[in-house]
Design a protein around this motif. Sequence first.
Motif, PDB file in Angstrom:
ATOM      1  N   ILE A   1     -37.265  38.547 -14.696  1.00 27.07           N
ATOM      2  CA  ILE A   1     -38.777  38.030 -14.336  1.00 27.07           C
ATOM      3  C   ILE A   1     -38.562  36.578 -13.988  1.00 27.07           C
ATOM      4  N   ALA A   2     -37.590  35.838 -14.596  1.00 29.90           N
ATOM      5  CA  ALA A   2     -37.589  34.276 -14.249  1.00 29.90           C
ATOM      6  C   ALA A   2     -36.903  33.983 -13.050  1.00 29.90           C
ATOM      7  N   LEU A   3     -36.250  35.045 -12.524  1.00 25.42           N
ATOM      8  CA  LEU A   3     -35.467  34.552 -11.259  1.00 25.42           C
ATOM      9  C   LEU A   3     -35.978  33.747 -10.200  1.00 25.42           C
ATOM     10  N   PRO A   4     -37.291  34.215  -9.851  1.00 26.74           N
ATOM     11  CA  PRO A   4     -38.275  33.161  -8.864  1.00 26.74           C
ATOM     12  C   PRO A   4     -38.232  31.831  -9.117  1.00 26.74           C
ATOM     13  N   ALA A   5     -38.692  31.782 -10.379  1.00 28.88           N
ATOM     14  CA  ALA A   5     -38.816  30.306 -10.837  1.00 28.88           C
ATOM     15  C   ALA A   5     -37.298  29.633 -10.981  1.00 28.88           C
ATOM     16  N   ILE A   6     -36.155  30.253 -11.581  1.00 28.10           N
ATOM     17  CA  ILE A   6     -35.074  29.680 -11.621  1.00 28.10           C
ATOM     18  C   ILE A   6     -34.639  29.308  -9.981  1.00 28.10           C
ATOM     19  N   GLY A   7     -34.657  30.146  -9.048  1.00 29.38           N
ATOM     20  CA  GLY A   7     -34.499  30.072  -7.613  1.00 29.38           C
ATOM     21  C   GLY A   7     -35.178  28.744  -7.223  1.00 29.38           C
ATOM     22  N   ARG A   8     -36.450  28.564  -7.444  1.00 25.38           N
ATOM     23  CA  ARG A   8     -37.161  27.610  -6.773  1.00 25.38           C
ATOM     24  C   ARG A   8     -36.799  26.150  -7.501  1.00 25.38           C
ATOM     25  N   ASP A   9     -36.468  26.330  -8.924  1.00 28.17           N
ATOM     26  CA  ASP A   9     -36.170  24.824  -9.465  1.00 28.17           C
ATOM     27  C   ASP A   9     -34.876  24.415  -8.891  1.00 28.17           C
ATOM     28  N   PHE A  10     -33.935  25.313  -8.530  1.00 29.01           N
ATOM     29  CA  PHE A  10     -32.518  25.002  -8.178  1.00 29.01           C
ATOM     30  C   PHE A  10     -32.305  25.161  -6.739  1.00 29.01           C
TER      31      PHE A  10
ATOM     32  N   VAL B   1     -37.245  44.132  -8.042  1.00 29.69           N
ATOM     33  CA  VAL B   1     -38.884  44.596  -8.338  1.00 29.69           C
ATOM     34  C   VAL B   1     -39.484  43.331  -8.877  1.00 29.69           C
ATOM     35  N   PRO B   2     -39.054  42.382 -10.110  1.00 29.50           N
ATOM     36  CA  PRO B   2     -39.648  41.406 -10.648  1.00 29.50           C
ATOM     37  C   PRO B   2     -39.850  40.356  -9.626  1.00 29.50           C
ATOM     38  N   VAL B   3     -38.799  40.043  -8.695  1.00 28.98           N
ATOM     39  CA  VAL B   3     -38.877  39.027  -7.859  1.00 28.98           C
ATOM     40  C   VAL B   3     -39.939  39.526  -6.566  1.00 28.98           C
ATOM     41  N   VAL B   4     -40.124  40.806  -6.063  1.00 27.02           N
ATOM     42  CA  VAL B   4     -40.804  41.190  -4.956  1.00 27.02           C
ATOM     43  C   VAL B   4     -42.307  40.821  -5.591  1.00 27.02           C
ATOM     44  N   LEU B   5     -42.538  41.398  -6.942  1.00 27.05           N
ATOM     45  CA  LEU B   5     -44.193  41.399  -7.270  1.00 27.05           C
ATOM     46  C   LEU B   5     -44.404  40.025  -7.523  1.00 27.05           C
ATOM     47  N   GLN B   6     -43.461  38.981  -7.574  1.00 27.53           N
ATOM     48  CA  GLN B   6     -43.837  37.433  -7.574  1.00 27.53           C
ATOM     49  C   GLN B   6     -44.081  36.947  -6.202  1.00 27.53           C
ATOM     50  N   GLU B   7     -43.105  37.260  -5.326  1.00 28.22           N
ATOM     51  CA  GLU B   7     -43.002  36.376  -4.104  1.00 28.22           C
ATOM     52  C   GLU B   7     -43.853  37.156  -2.939  1.00 28.22           C
ATOM     53  N   VAL B   8     -44.016  38.629  -3.239  1.00 31.98           N
ATOM     54  CA  VAL B   8     -44.765  39.359  -1.991  1.00 31.98           C
ATOM     55  C   VAL B   8     -46.040  39.493  -2.388  1.00 31.98           C
ATOM     56  N   SER B   9     -46.180  39.891  -3.663  1.00 33.86           N
ATOM     57  CA  SER B   9     -47.498  40.497  -4.146  1.00 33.86           C
ATOM     58  C   SER B   9     -48.286  39.408  -4.826  1.00 33.86           C
ATOM     59  N   GLY B  10     -47.635  38.027  -5.089  1.00 35.74           N
ATOM     60  CA  GLY B  10     -48.458  37.050  -5.571  1.00 35.74           C
ATOM     61  C   GLY B  10     -48.502  37.261  -7.116  1.00 35.74           C
ATOM     62  N   TYR B  11     -47.972  37.903  -7.927  1.00 36.94           N
ATOM     63  CA  TYR B  11     -48.201  38.288  -9.339  1.00 36.94           C
ATOM     64  C   TYR B  11     -47.590  36.788 -10.094  1.00 36.94           C
ATOM     65  N   SER B  12     -48.185  36.766 -11.124  1.00 34.79           N
ATOM     66  CA  SER B  12     -47.771  35.627 -12.028  1.00 34.79           C
ATOM     67  C   SER B  12     -46.466  36.056 -12.770  1.00 34.79           C
ATOM     68  N   PRO B  13     -45.710  35.240 -13.393  1.00 33.98           N
ATOM     69  CA  PRO B  13     -44.646  35.884 -14.167  1.00 33.98           C
ATOM     70  C   PRO B  13     -44.987  36.802 -15.371  1.00 33.98           C
ATOM     71  N   LEU B  14     -46.332  36.674 -16.098  1.00 36.78           N
ATOM     72  CA  LEU B  14     -46.900  37.261 -17.031  1.00 36.78           C
ATOM     73  C   LEU B  14     -47.204  38.897 -16.401  1.00 36.78           C
ATOM     74  N   GLU B  15     -48.002  38.713 -15.355  1.00 38.65           N
ATOM     75  CA  GLU B  15     -48.258  40.003 -14.414  1.00 38.65           C
ATOM     76  C   GLU B  15     -47.203  40.810 -14.112  1.00 38.65           C
ATOM     77  N   ALA B  16     -46.039  40.274 -13.751  1.00 41.88           N
ATOM     78  CA  ALA B  16     -44.682  40.937 -13.307  1.00 41.88           C
ATOM     79  C   ALA B  16     -43.934  41.520 -14.369  1.00 41.88           C
ATOM     80  N   GLY B  17     -44.127  40.903 -15.819  1.00 44.70           N
ATOM     81  CA  GLY B  17     -43.639  41.223 -16.921  1.00 44.70           C
ATOM     82  C   GLY B  17     -44.409  42.340 -17.395  1.00 44.70           C
ATOM     83  N   MET B  18     -45.624  42.356 -17.187  1.00 48.42           N
ATOM     84  CA  MET B  18     -46.435  43.582 -17.787  1.00 48.42           C
ATOM     85  C   MET B  18     -46.672  44.789 -16.806  1.00 48.42           C
ATOM     86  N   ALA B  19     -46.021  44.621 -15.706  1.00 42.86           N
ATOM     87  CA  ALA B  19     -46.108  45.648 -14.662  1.00 42.86           C
ATOM     88  C   ALA B  19     -45.355  46.978 -15.001  1.00 42.86           C
ATOM     89  N   LEU B  20     -44.284  46.667 -15.621  1.00 45.53           N
ATOM     90  CA  LEU B  20     -43.251  47.853 -15.938  1.00 45.53           C
ATOM     91  C   LEU B  20     -43.676  48.246 -17.528  1.00 45.53           C
TER      92      LEU B  20
END
Length: 517
Positions: free
Chosen positions: A39-48, A294-313
């Motif tokens: 779930i943290a991968l998009p945030a890690i990718g943006r930071d680094f 899946v968590p990356v796509v939900l955040q980057e494509v569907s606009g989910y927050s990290p919390l929403e992506a975590g709850m999705a599954l």
Amino acid sequence: MVADTSPGLRYASSTGRWVLAGTVLGSGIAALDATVVGIALPAIGRDFHATVTSLQWVVDGYTLPLAGLLLLGGALGDVYGRRKLFVIGTVWFALASLACGVAPNDGFLIGARALQGVGAALLTPGSLAILQASFAPDDRSRAIGAWSGLGGVATAIGPFLGGWLIGAVSWRLVFFINLPIAAVVVAIAVRHIPESRAPGPRQPLDPAGAATISLALAGLTYGLIAASGDGWTSPSVLVSLLAGAVLLAAFCVIEARSAHPMLPLGVFKSRQFSAANAVTFVVYGALGGALFLVPVVLQEVSGYSPLEAGMALLPLTAIMLAFSARSAALSARIGPRLQMTVGPLVIAAGMALFTRVNGNGDYLTEVLPAVLVLGLGLATNVAPLTATALNAAPAEHSGIASAVNNDVARTASLIAVAILPALAGITGDAYLHPAELTQGFHTAVLIAAAATAAGGILAAATIRNPPRKRARKAGEPAPDEHTLCTSYCALDGPPLRSTLAPQPASAASTAPKPADS
């Protein structure tokens, strides 16, 4: 050295509950990191400003040493003390988590994740083995059942907690939260968990085997990941893949010639055991590769927050907790072949339904149908698959059989995370471009669905139902309790090292052989 000879803990005792709490928390932090980091991968990718390759290594950098060293970690606990290795692994894991949390760049984070994987390989084998060795025989099943249930709850809570921490503060808290939990685990272990070792004389370790398989996996993983950027004809890719293949062959030679191998290759003489692990490799590989995206796509494509992506599954975990026991009972009655055939086909359908994710962000129509079908497929397949792999091995190898099946699942996920994004065209910074990521994701889940369906066909062709068991007569002893307690879910359960003394030759020769026909 000899094993602890105390009569055993009672489940209802204060000490017994402390031991259960310590083992659940210890195995829990290792299991949670494997899921929450996704779930943290998009945030890690943006930071680094990281590429897809770096994000793959953030995941595989952890899985690689964990898969390569799990068997050695269990053997070290058997020889030097399970509590001792459990504590060392927990402290190691906590220090590596601290390094992950303060990482200044993606390279440092990947190295720290590798150290985390080493710590996890030391602590996870001891968790279930401690329960097996510490509790009185008639309370052992209850303790292991509670461990499994509480571990499932922890796995369900993890993505929710991780998503909230990432959204509210920073992805770094996903790693920092391990520190206080690890401190509690160490305090419980030192005060309440009894020490135990494998009975009988100390068995030699197999460091050559552990080093060879770890380096083989490293070479193969590096080559597969590097190929997406450098091309399959790049000298570095070819050398890495060739070195990995040679080391893998060397590992087989070492194990075949060793008097005390880490992995007794004789267990693969059972066609049922080999077939079950082949199905495990295909299904869990496809699952690991798809769930990486899946968590990356939900955040980057569907606009989910990290919390929403975590709850999705979360429904997936709930379905497995609700129906896995029923699935296991059904398999015990009718045999595993039908469920191991149908289950992967249902999983494949669930993966294919993820192609409905297209950026609208509607959970009920795009995501939930895929999650529900995927959960039903896993509930149908996981318990029979695990039990088949375990029951197909001779009784004296039941512990190693569970460890092998767990390692096969992790290795499959390791390789799938390395290769699936490249096969789907998700390379470079594609994860930052929604249209490109969507197209690649649809391709990836269809590839994963095809592979999983192939796993179901493989099961239909190779798995055989055991002969029908006769009804137990009045006064006849119940089945061996040890056999009933060694099943685990290879999706997130730690391997179990056998805590029973090796059988003498006479006993081994009369033990029932696995069905190979």
